[in-house]
Scaffold this active site. Structure first.
Site, mmCIF file in Angstrom:
data_model
loop_
_atom_site.group_PDB
_atom_site.id
_atom_site.type_symbol
_atom_site.label_atom_id
_atom_site.label_comp_id
_atom_site.label_asym_id
_atom_site.label_seq_id
_atom_site.Cartn_x
_atom_site.Cartn_y
_atom_site.Cartn_z
ATOM 1 N N PHE A 236 11.929 31.089 36.877
ATOM 2 C CA PHE A 236 11.104 31.315 35.692
ATOM 3 C C PHE A 236 9.704 31.766 36.101
ATOM 4 O O PHE A 236 9.110 31.209 37.031
ATOM 5 C CB PHE A 236 10.938 30.029 34.877
ATOM 6 C CG PHE A 236 12.204 29.423 34.347
ATOM 7 C CD1 PHE A 236 12.668 29.731 33.088
ATOM 8 C CD2 PHE A 236 12.924 28.506 35.124
ATOM 9 C CE1 PHE A 236 13.825 29.145 32.586
ATOM 10 C CE2 PHE A 236 14.065 27.906 34.634
ATOM 11 C CZ PHE A 236 14.533 28.236 33.360
ATOM 12 N N ASP A 237 9.163 32.740 35.383
ATOM 13 C CA ASP A 237 7.733 32.975 35.410
ATOM 14 C C ASP A 237 7.082 31.848 34.609
ATOM 15 O O ASP A 237 7.752 31.133 33.855
ATOM 16 C CB ASP A 237 7.431 34.339 34.793
ATOM 17 C CG ASP A 237 5.946 34.654 34.761
ATOM 18 O OD1 ASP A 237 5.218 34.175 35.655
ATOM 19 O OD2 ASP A 237 5.512 35.364 33.834
#
Length: 394
Positions: A236-237
């Site tokens: 995930f960013d």
């Protein structure tokens, strides 16, 4: 001539009684319906002709149909809705639709319904979800806290036969379908208790985000990269994915220096949640089921935070925000603006979520399946091109 002497015959010895050896019991008769299926060498008797009984038993066991596991109730499961073109490659069919129209498209699908589609961008991700389910069922046979995959497509119902054949061909466990015959499937996502929606149609993904549903536009990588078959890896960013776009708004409006000052001043104030916070939470809930069995190091789910933030100047707020939510990622990687593609190549996630197409493109080039989350201020500066809405799009 000499006299012939007649000798008396030798006395007869009494016969000795020999021990009677009991014959082995005969095997039960083989029913007619089984004789035709009998493996060579068994001749109806286990172990005959040198074949071990275990081998013969395995032969008969394999004749029985395999029982599929029961689908969990939607309210108990983590539901992943996947479009048909995210799960399978349908470029040829898409071309026919664009050039010849819907009738030719449907006819082509019917004529080729016994030919399975090739795996698409989301295929390895779905296989990894099912691998996690297998281990969860072994540890918790009665639990319904599992991944449940739903095929969500606006295809015509007649195309469903080819989709079903393809799913069975790859031995996927997908029992829930939603085929809307040209209408958008977005209105059905909440009814299916969707936790994550993956599609190749950016317009539909944006519609799902507006409805408050975690969603992303998934892209096939430029080259194949082998991923784990036993461990689900999700990257995930941070900003505008797990977190809100609050900090990105400051960067866009006032620059990096003001952003660093803002993050330092608000280090102990948790960021608001982003669109995929709930999905990370769902993954963490399943991870804890393995931890409670003493399997933290062998957990088949691994999560990553891969952010352009700098660790020293703005990383603490990100980590403290996760802590305030009762969440964590297994690894946190702060890149200070460096490209994410090379690092993702080392991680080899099944999917990587980011709100900026620049990072999505970089991940694709290095072989990572990347998914764009159309959320936050970055979309106002550069919005991805919308694909034409088609009956086989996600």
């Amino acid at each position: 001539m000499g006299c012939l002497i007649k000798r008396a015959p030798p006395a007869r010895q009494p016969l000795r009684e020999l021990p009677v050896r009991a014959d082995p019991p005969l095997p039960p008769p083989v029913p007619r319906s089984r004789r035709a299926m009998e493996p060579p060498g068994t001749a109806g008797a286990p172990g005959a002709a040198g074949r071990p009984w275990e081998e013969a038993k395995a032969f008969y066991d394999n004749l029985a149909p395999k029982k599929k596991p029961k689908s969990p109730k939607p309210e108990n499961a983590i539901t992943i809705a996947v479009s048909s073109r995210a799960l399978f490659r349908m470029e040829e069919e898409q071309k026919i639709y664009n050039e010849q129209g819907v009738e030719a498209y449907v006819k082509y699908q019917l004529d080729h319904e016994n030919e399975p589609f090739l795996p698409g961008a989301a295929f390895p991700f779905v296989k990894a979800l099912e691998a996690v389910n297998t281990q969860l069922r072994e540890l918790y046979p009665d639990s319904e806290e599992l991944f449940d995959i739903v095929l969500m497509t606006n295809n015509h119902a007649q195309v469903g036969v080819r989709l079903i054949n393809s799913i069975n061909h790859y031995d996927l466990f997908i029992e829930r379908f939603c085929m809307t015959g040209g209408n958008s499937p977005i209105c059905y996502l909440k009814a299916y208790h969707t936790n994550l929606y993956l599609s190749s149609d950016a317009e539909k993904v944006s519609g799902a985000i507006e409805e408050g549903i975690a969603a992303a536009t998934i892209f096939s990588p430029s080259k194949d990269l082998e991923v784990s078959e036993n461990q689900l890896r999700v990257a995930f960013d941070g900003d505008a994915v797990l977190f809100s776009d609050e900090s990105e708004q400051i960067v866009k409006a006032h620059g990096l220096d003001m952003f660093f000052e803002h993050e330092k001043a608000h280090e102990n104030k948790p960021l608001a949640q982003g669109p995929l916070k709930g999905f990370l939470e769902a993954l963490g809930k399943l991870q804890k089921k393995f931890y409670s069995k003493g399997l933290r190091m062998e957990c088949p789910i691994r999560t990553y935070l891969v952010t352009a933030r700098s660790a020293a100047s703005s990383g603490a707020r990100a980590l403290k925000t996760l802590r305030s939510w009762g969440l964590e990622t297994d690894e946190a990687l702060f890149l200070a603006g460096a490209p994410k593609g090379p690092l993702l190549k080392k991680i080899r996630p099944h999917i990587f979520f980011d709100d900026q197409m620049f990072h999505v493109e970089g991940a694709k080039e290095m072989g990572t399946v990347a998914a764009h989350v159309p959320y936050g201020i970055a979309q106002k500066h550069k919005r991805p091109a919308q694909e034409k809405q088609t009956p086989n799009s996600k």
